[in-house]
Design a protein around this motif. Structure first.
Motif, mmCIF file in Angstrom:
data_model
loop_
_atom_site.group_PDB
_atom_site.id
_atom_site.type_symbol
_atom_site.label_atom_id
_atom_site.label_comp_id
_atom_site.label_asym_id
_atom_site.label_seq_id
_atom_site.Cartn_x
_atom_site.Cartn_y
_atom_site.Cartn_z
ATOM 1 N N VAL A 7 0.848 -1.193 0.000
ATOM 2 C CA VAL A 7 0.000 0.000 0.000
ATOM 3 C C VAL A 7 0.882 1.241 0.000
ATOM 4 O O VAL A 7 1.841 1.338 0.756
ATOM 5 C CB VAL A 7 -0.929 0.038 1.240
ATOM 6 C CG1 VAL A 7 -1.789 1.301 1.218
ATOM 7 C CG2 VAL A 7 -1.802 -1.196 1.317
ATOM 8 N N ILE A 8 0.532 2.193 -0.851
ATOM 9 C CA ILE A 8 1.184 3.496 -0.882
ATOM 10 C C ILE A 8 0.120 4.532 -0.522
ATOM 11 O O ILE A 8 -0.927 4.600 -1.181
ATOM 12 C CB ILE A 8 1.769 3.803 -2.268
ATOM 13 C CG1 ILE A 8 2.866 2.797 -2.601
ATOM 14 C CG2 ILE A 8 2.279 5.238 -2.340
ATOM 15 C CD1 ILE A 8 3.357 2.863 -4.024
ATOM 16 N N MET A 9 0.375 5.293 0.524
ATOM 17 C CA MET A 9 -0.557 6.360 0.899
ATOM 18 C C MET A 9 -0.322 7.541 -0.031
ATOM 19 O O MET A 9 0.768 8.094 -0.066
ATOM 20 C CB MET A 9 -0.343 6.760 2.350
ATOM 21 C CG MET A 9 -0.702 5.688 3.311
ATOM 22 S SD MET A 9 -0.432 6.254 4.999
ATOM 23 C CE MET A 9 -1.291 5.001 5.889
ATOM 24 N N LEU A 10 -1.335 7.883 -0.780
ATOM 25 C CA LEU A 10 -1.216 8.923 -1.789
ATOM 26 C C LEU A 10 -1.901 10.195 -1.299
ATOM 27 O O LEU A 10 -3.108 10.195 -1.024
ATOM 28 C CB LEU A 10 -1.857 8.446 -3.089
ATOM 29 C CG LEU A 10 -1.658 9.307 -4.308
ATOM 30 C CD1 LEU A 10 -0.178 9.409 -4.684
ATOM 31 C CD2 LEU A 10 -2.438 8.745 -5.476
ATOM 32 N N PRO A 11 -1.155 11.297 -1.189
ATOM 33 C CA PRO A 11 -1.747 12.533 -0.687
ATOM 34 C C PRO A 11 -2.622 13.226 -1.744
ATOM 35 O O PRO A 11 -2.186 13.464 -2.862
ATOM 36 C CB PRO A 11 -0.532 13.392 -0.337
ATOM 37 C CG PRO A 11 0.550 12.914 -1.253
ATOM 38 C CD PRO A 11 0.286 11.449 -1.468
ATOM 39 N N VAL A 12 -3.863 13.505 -1.366
ATOM 40 C CA VAL A 12 -4.800 14.198 -2.254
ATOM 41 C C VAL A 12 -5.574 15.234 -1.434
ATOM 42 O O VAL A 12 -5.665 15.132 -0.217
ATOM 43 C CB VAL A 12 -5.778 13.213 -2.942
ATOM 44 C CG1 VAL A 12 -5.036 12.246 -3.845
ATOM 45 C CG2 VAL A 12 -6.622 12.458 -1.938
ATOM 46 N N THR A 13 -6.137 16.217 -2.120
ATOM 47 C CA THR A 13 -6.910 17.250 -1.425
ATOM 48 C C THR A 13 -8.380 16.877 -1.266
ATOM 49 O O THR A 13 -9.040 17.340 -0.354
ATOM 50 C CB THR A 13 -6.837 18.604 -2.166
ATOM 51 O OG1 THR A 13 -7.268 18.412 -3.519
ATOM 52 C CG2 THR A 13 -5.423 19.158 -2.144
ATOM 53 N N ILE A 62 0.216 11.075 9.636
ATOM 54 C CA ILE A 62 1.211 10.037 9.398
ATOM 55 C C ILE A 62 2.404 10.328 10.305
ATOM 56 O O ILE A 62 2.991 11.409 10.232
ATOM 57 C CB ILE A 62 1.611 10.005 7.907
ATOM 58 C CG1 ILE A 62 0.366 9.718 7.059
ATOM 59 C CG2 ILE A 62 2.694 8.963 7.657
ATOM 60 C CD1 ILE A 62 0.568 9.869 5.577
ATOM 61 N N PRO A 63 2.782 9.378 11.161
ATOM 62 C CA PRO A 63 3.831 9.621 12.157
ATOM 63 C C PRO A 63 5.180 10.067 11.586
ATOM 64 O O PRO A 63 5.912 10.801 12.233
ATOM 65 C CB PRO A 63 3.974 8.277 12.871
ATOM 66 C CG PRO A 63 2.706 7.564 12.622
ATOM 67 C CD PRO A 63 2.196 8.059 11.302
ATOM 68 N N THR A 64 5.499 9.655 10.367
ATOM 69 C CA THR A 64 6.801 10.019 9.796
ATOM 70 C C THR A 64 6.766 11.330 9.030
ATOM 71 O O THR A 64 7.787 11.783 8.533
ATOM 72 C CB THR A 64 7.300 8.897 8.863
ATOM 73 O OG1 THR A 64 6.307 8.668 7.850
ATOM 74 C CG2 THR A 64 7.565 7.626 9.632
#
Length: 146
Positions: A7-13, A62-64
């Motif tokens: 899984v890749i968390m993809l940043p979106v608005t 996201i913690p990182t």
């Protein structure tokens, strides 16, 4: 020790707009769309035939570090036939570049698109994928170069 990228968390608005884009224009399957805890919604989508998904997340720090929408570039999808993929994606309304062959060898043809936030993707033609999974092909290529 084996590790898999899943899984890749993809940043979106806008999660709904991104879900519609990846489902309707790119052709990803919606695996999950729900509030997983109070105030945190996750939409997970997977490209057909892929072992890795993207997750569109609303409300989860996201913690990182929290990436900004439009800052992800270089994500790559692989297809067996770039011309067929190009036509299908264009029919769905995706603004994807025409396939460009950088050399005649397999794996050297690419096309590109961006999502509504500007996150950038490449699509690579790998004709040998019809017969073997990518990790097998890459392992064979690495062994040949040693």
């Amino acid at each position: 020790m084996d590790m898999t990228l899943e899984v890749i968390m993809l940043p979106v608005t806008d999660v709904d707009r991104a879900k519609e884009f990846y489902r309707d224009k790119v052709g990803f399957h919606v695996d999950l769309d729900r509030e997983v805890m109070e105030g945190v919604r996750i939409v997970q989508l997977t490209p057909p035939g892929s072992g890795c998904s993207i997750a569109l997340i609303d409300g989860l720090p996201i913690p990182t570090g929290t990436p900004q929408p439009g800052t992800y570039h270089g994500m790559q999808l692989c297809v067996e036939d770039a011309k067929v993929a190009y036509e299908e994606l264009r029919e769905r309304g995706l603004d994807v570049s025409e396939p460009q062959a950088f050399s005649p060898e397999d794996g050297a043809t690419f096309m590109y698109f961006k999502d509504p936030d500007g996150n950038g993707w490449a699509i690579q033609e790998y004709r040998q994928r019809a017969a073997k999974p990518l990790h097998t092909l890459l392992g064979e290529l690495a062994a040949q170069r040693q």
